[in-house]
Scaffold this active site. Sequence first.
Site, mmCIF file in Angstrom:
data_model
loop_
_atom_site.group_PDB
_atom_site.id
_atom_site.type_symbol
_atom_site.label_atom_id
_atom_site.label_comp_id
_atom_site.label_asym_id
_atom_site.label_seq_id
_atom_site.Cartn_x
_atom_site.Cartn_y
_atom_site.Cartn_z
ATOM 1 N N ARG A 72 36.527 28.848 40.927
ATOM 2 C CA ARG A 72 36.693 30.214 40.397
ATOM 3 C C ARG A 72 37.198 31.162 41.477
ATOM 4 N NH1 ARG A 72 31.348 32.043 37.900
ATOM 5 N NH2 ARG A 72 32.569 33.927 37.522
ATOM 6 N N VAL A 105 33.030 39.209 39.138
ATOM 7 C CA VAL A 105 32.857 38.873 40.568
ATOM 8 C C VAL A 105 34.203 38.494 41.193
ATOM 9 C CG1 VAL A 105 30.457 38.161 40.256
ATOM 10 C CG2 VAL A 105 32.271 36.476 39.925
ATOM 11 N N HIS A 121 26.897 42.211 39.631
ATOM 12 C CA HIS A 121 26.582 40.780 39.678
ATOM 13 C C HIS A 121 27.164 40.127 40.926
ATOM 14 C CE1 HIS A 121 25.728 40.566 35.077
ATOM 15 N NE2 HIS A 121 24.765 41.138 35.757
ATOM 16 N N GLY A 196 35.516 44.810 27.519
ATOM 17 C CA GLY A 196 35.648 43.371 27.744
ATOM 18 C C GLY A 196 34.359 42.664 28.080
ATOM 19 N N THR A 197 33.271 43.091 27.432
ATOM 20 C CA THR A 197 32.016 42.363 27.648
ATOM 21 C C THR A 197 31.352 42.068 26.312
ATOM 22 O OG1 THR A 197 29.854 42.357 28.761
ATOM 23 C CG2 THR A 197 30.666 44.494 28.013
ATOM 24 N N ASN A 222 37.299 46.042 22.887
ATOM 25 C CA ASN A 222 37.054 44.609 22.786
ATOM 26 C C ASN A 222 37.621 44.128 21.454
ATOM 27 O OD1 ASN A 222 35.942 42.032 22.566
ATOM 28 N ND2 ASN A 222 34.044 42.640 23.622
ATOM 29 N N PRO A 223 38.458 43.055 21.482
ATOM 30 C CA PRO A 223 39.009 42.584 20.205
ATOM 31 C C PRO A 223 37.923 42.106 19.234
ATOM 32 C CG PRO A 223 40.102 41.527 22.070
ATOM 33 C CD PRO A 223 38.942 42.286 22.611
ATOM 34 N N ALA A 240 42.000 44.911 26.237
ATOM 35 C CA ALA A 240 41.929 45.965 27.253
ATOM 36 C C ALA A 240 43.302 46.256 27.854
ATOM 37 C CB ALA A 240 40.952 45.526 28.349
#
Length: 253
Positions: A72, A105, A121, A196-197, A222-223, A240
Amino acid sequence: MSAAASLDELVARLRTAKHVFILTGAGVSAESNLPTFRDPGGLWDHHRPEDLASPDAFAKHPARVQSWYAHRRRAALDAQPNAAHHAIAQLAQHMPDLTLVTQNVDGLHQRAGSTQVLEIHGSLHRWHCSNTGEPIDDSALDAQLPANPDDPPMRSPSGTGYARPAVVWFGEGLPTDVLAEAEAKARTADIALSVGTSALVYPAAALPLIAQHAGAFTAEINPQPSAIAHQLDASITQPAGIALPQLSRALTG
Ligand code: BV8
């Protein structure tokens, strides 16, 4: 209300707002081709969160957890901030006060020019010894982090622990100072935007509701409706990378 009408209402409110509070999640990096956690094909499609993002998982399989975060980290470094990240950075230039709190992150907000990002986070880009907390230099990571779960885990320079990312795992407390600042800023916002969460993870997901309780107008971009969409004042069901640049253009001309 249609997404367009919600967007118009949000622009009207932003024009007179003194302090806007923005909470972002993995969806804001989706258009940078970084997979989200819970969307189909997301990072955790093939894993359960507790199998990768928890102290127990790290204790049991340090190399599996390290290799997942190494992958990641590399993906985040290879990714580019998208129009959503840039629009938030531009909005901050035009709003009297803007607080950006991210659950992400990946560091993409900072690379888009946002400053004072509250990373509640943590970050993929800071690693330390799991035993002593001693910071580990970035230059060591590429060479020593395991590429695969079956590779040997990377030990810390002290040798007494393993290299771990400075991210908050499930069951770990959020950085108290960062969380306290995020909550305090939420309480003084005129507008709180959740972008977006899925709003499934606490205590981050509570932040827009803390703002609402203190009197803020709340909206999400948010979709798909998040777990708190029904509690918010408005919902803009657009990506977004579409909605935020529209907002920014409307406000900055
Ligand atoms: C803690 C690590 C206590 C880094 C992550 C109530 C109160 C407090 C805690 C709890 C509670 N109930 C349960 C808990 C425990 C737990 C929790 O919340 N569990 C959930 C699953 C129920 N919380 C914790 O353990 C937290 N710690 O409370 O500790 C404590 C206190 C003191 C001392 C000791 C202990 C710690 C939580 C942090 C976990 N770490 N990440 C990393 O690996 O990244 S969480 C992980 O999921 C992410 O970091 C992110 O923060 C979080 C949420 O994910 P999202 O970002 O929302 O992503 P997701 O895929 O879910 O959704 C994406 C969304 O984007 C979707 O809605 C999609 O529609 C949308 N989207 C897609 N494309 C777009 C888009 N939106 C816009 N545009 C697009 N283009």
